[in-house]
Design an enzyme around this catalytic site. Structure first.
Site, short mmCIF file in Angstrom:
data_model
loop_
_atom_site.label_atom_id
_atom_site.label_comp_id
_atom_site.label_asym_id
_atom_site.label_seq_id
_atom_site.Cartn_x
_atom_site.Cartn_y
_atom_site.Cartn_z
CE LYS A 1 46.00 17.20 41.85
NZ LYS A 1 46.44 15.84 41.48
N GLY B 1 59.04 5.65 52.18
CA GLY B 1 57.64 6.03 52.36
C GLY B 1 56.74 4.82 52.31
N GLY C 1 53.61 4.21 52.95
CA GLY C 1 52.21 4.60 53.09
C GLY C 1 51.37 3.81 52.10
CG ASN C 2 47.33 3.97 49.26
OD1 ASN C 2 47.75 3.78 48.12
ND2 ASN C 2 46.12 3.61 49.61
CB ALA C 3 51.88 5.04 46.77
N GLY C 4 53.42 3.19 48.77
CA GLY C 4 54.63 2.43 49.08
C GLY C 4 54.35 1.00 49.53
#
Ligand code: NAD
Length: 421
Positions: free
Chosen positions: A110, A223, A225-228
């Site tokens: 990471k 949420g 957003g992208n994932a949601g």
């Protein structure tokens, strides 16, 4: 989106605690436990950048390489004012587990830079990104450490890193140095949807285990957003009815169902889910406690806590977000027989398609979207079944089972390779 850790909780201590628990369950050798408790290498770099006003500002960046017993280090690069070395170390350990659970031939890494990208111009961000790529160039590589996007980084930053690395190391294009790239420079079809799609496969498998028909399920998503958004759309395609969704400004609810495609259009136009026609507004706290079959936290960490875990009515909690459930809440959910599909498993579709991107780059041979999605299904389904089997075998919750499965796989590789020099 802010992903800062709760200041009171040191994420590396949390990661070590999880490792201790898994080690105890599998009776792990003390020495090997020590090996896994330490990242192999953590690099700190100072990054002088010429700002738009002519001044030089020095930023601090990190790259943590936790373990590479199963393959090259893999993990994103995060830009955030609250990045700390311990956060980066913890995230690199979690990447080792995530890749082992997905059974892809990677270890865990990471990176992060302490900065506030919201206050920087595109030019400043490009100079910072290229300086970071230059500073870590000698420890990353297509066969040693392959970075990816994370909080506040995306295709644009990945392309700059690829360009800088390629220029430095032989001056020929090397897309295989990084994943999450735009399609034009070697990105993979299906990468944008991968996290949500992978999550929908884990939900489908969980529903089978609980003998729940997807057509009779209702879903609440925290949420959007992208994932949601992709997770909502894909569980809807599996027959589920999405009844609630939220963003940082609050949520919307209709017990008879919300059309996800229309809600996405509304969110795109107004930048919020609020005010969507035919819905009533609810708070994020209310959304979590709704009467529904499947709850998808897809926003921030520490949302399901000891305080509200007892009120969760869903049968399945599928974690799109990283760390949305606290350890105390985990115990409550397990006691209440709620099946939690932990983040390392539920959102592993993202890194799996990153792996597919790398494979395509290495061979310069590009797959169709169908091929990507089919392989993702096969891979994620197997990961789910492996974790579920471990959960039954050890009689522990799915999160502990995930760590046990991962540690076992990594330890096996370490043992077979042996210690040298
Ligand atoms: P995003 O920024 O696209 O979306 C986040 C959404 O959460 C936004 O709609 C935002 O308004 C909403 N939000 C912010 N604060 C909120 C709050 N207090 N309550 C409710 N909603 C709130 O981010 P994303 O890429 O979708 O990531 C979401 C989570 O999923 C993160 O934890 C991330 O680490 C994890 N994740 C994402 C991916 C991926 O491929 N996108 C992969 C793995 C993990």
């Amino acid at each position: 989106m802010s992903e800062s850790q709760n200041a009171a909780i040191n994420p590396f201590e949390t990661a070590l605690k999880q490792l201790d628990e898994a080690a105890k369950l599998i009776n792990l050798d003390k020495g090997l436990h020590e090996v896994l408790a330490h990242p192999k290498r953590v690099l700190t770099v100072s990054l002088p950048v010429k700002m738009d006003n002519g001044e030089i500002k020095v930023f601090t960046g990190y790259r943590s390489q936790h373990n590479d017993a199963r393959g090259p280090y893999k993990g994103g690069i995060r830009y955030h004012p609250q990045v700390t070395i311990d956060e980066v170390k913890a995230l690199s350990m979690w990447m080792t587990w995530k890749c082992a659970i997905a059974d892809i031939p990677y270890g865990g890494g990471k990176g992060g830079i302490i900065c506030n990208p919201k206050e920087m111009s595109v030019g400043e961000l490009e100079r910072l990104t290229r300086r970071y790529a230059y500073a870590i160039a000698d420890i990353i590589g297509p066969r040693t450490d392959i970075p990816a996007p994370d909080v506040y980084t995306g295709g644009r930053e990945m392309a700059w890193i690829m360009d800088t690395y390629s220029a430095l190391k032989g001056n020929y294009v090397q897309p295989e140095i990084i994943t999450g790239k735009p399609l034009a420079v070697g990105g993979s079809l299906g990468r944008n949807e991968a996290t949500g799609r992978g999550l929908s496969f884990t939900v489908r498998e969980a529903a089978k285990k609980l003998k729940v028909n997807m057509k009779n399920t209702t879903v609440a998503v925290q949420g959007f957003g992208n994932a949601g958004q992709f997770a909502s759309q894909l569980v809807e395609e599996l027959g589920a009815t999405v009844i609630a969704a939220s963003d940082s400004q609050g949520g919307v609810y209709n017990k008879n169902g919300i059309n996800v495609a229309s809600l996405r259009k509304h969110k795109e136009k107004t930048r919020a889910v609020g005010g969507f026609s035919g819905t009533k507004s609810i708070t994020n706290e209310e959304l979590l406690e709704l009467d529904c079959t499947i709850l998808i936290p897809a926003a921030l960490e520490n949302q399901i806590t000891a305080k509200n875990a007892g009120n969760i009515k869903a049968k399945i909690v599928a974690e799109a977000a990283n760390g949305p459930t606290t350890p105390e809440a985990d115990d409550v959910l397990y006691k209440n027989k709620i099946l939690v599909i932990p983040d390392v498993l539920a959102n592993g579709g993202g890194v799996t398609v990153s792996y597919f991107e790398w494979l395509q780059n290495l061979r310069r041979d590009y797959w169709t979207e169908d091929e990507v999605n089919q392989r993702l299904d096969k891979n994620v389904t197997k990961a789910f079944l492996d974790v579920y089997e471990t959960h039954e075998k050890y009689g522990v919750n799915m999160r502990k089972a995930s760590t046990v499965l991962a540690v076992n796989r990594v330890v096996e590789a370490i043992k077979i390779r042996g210690l040298w020099p």
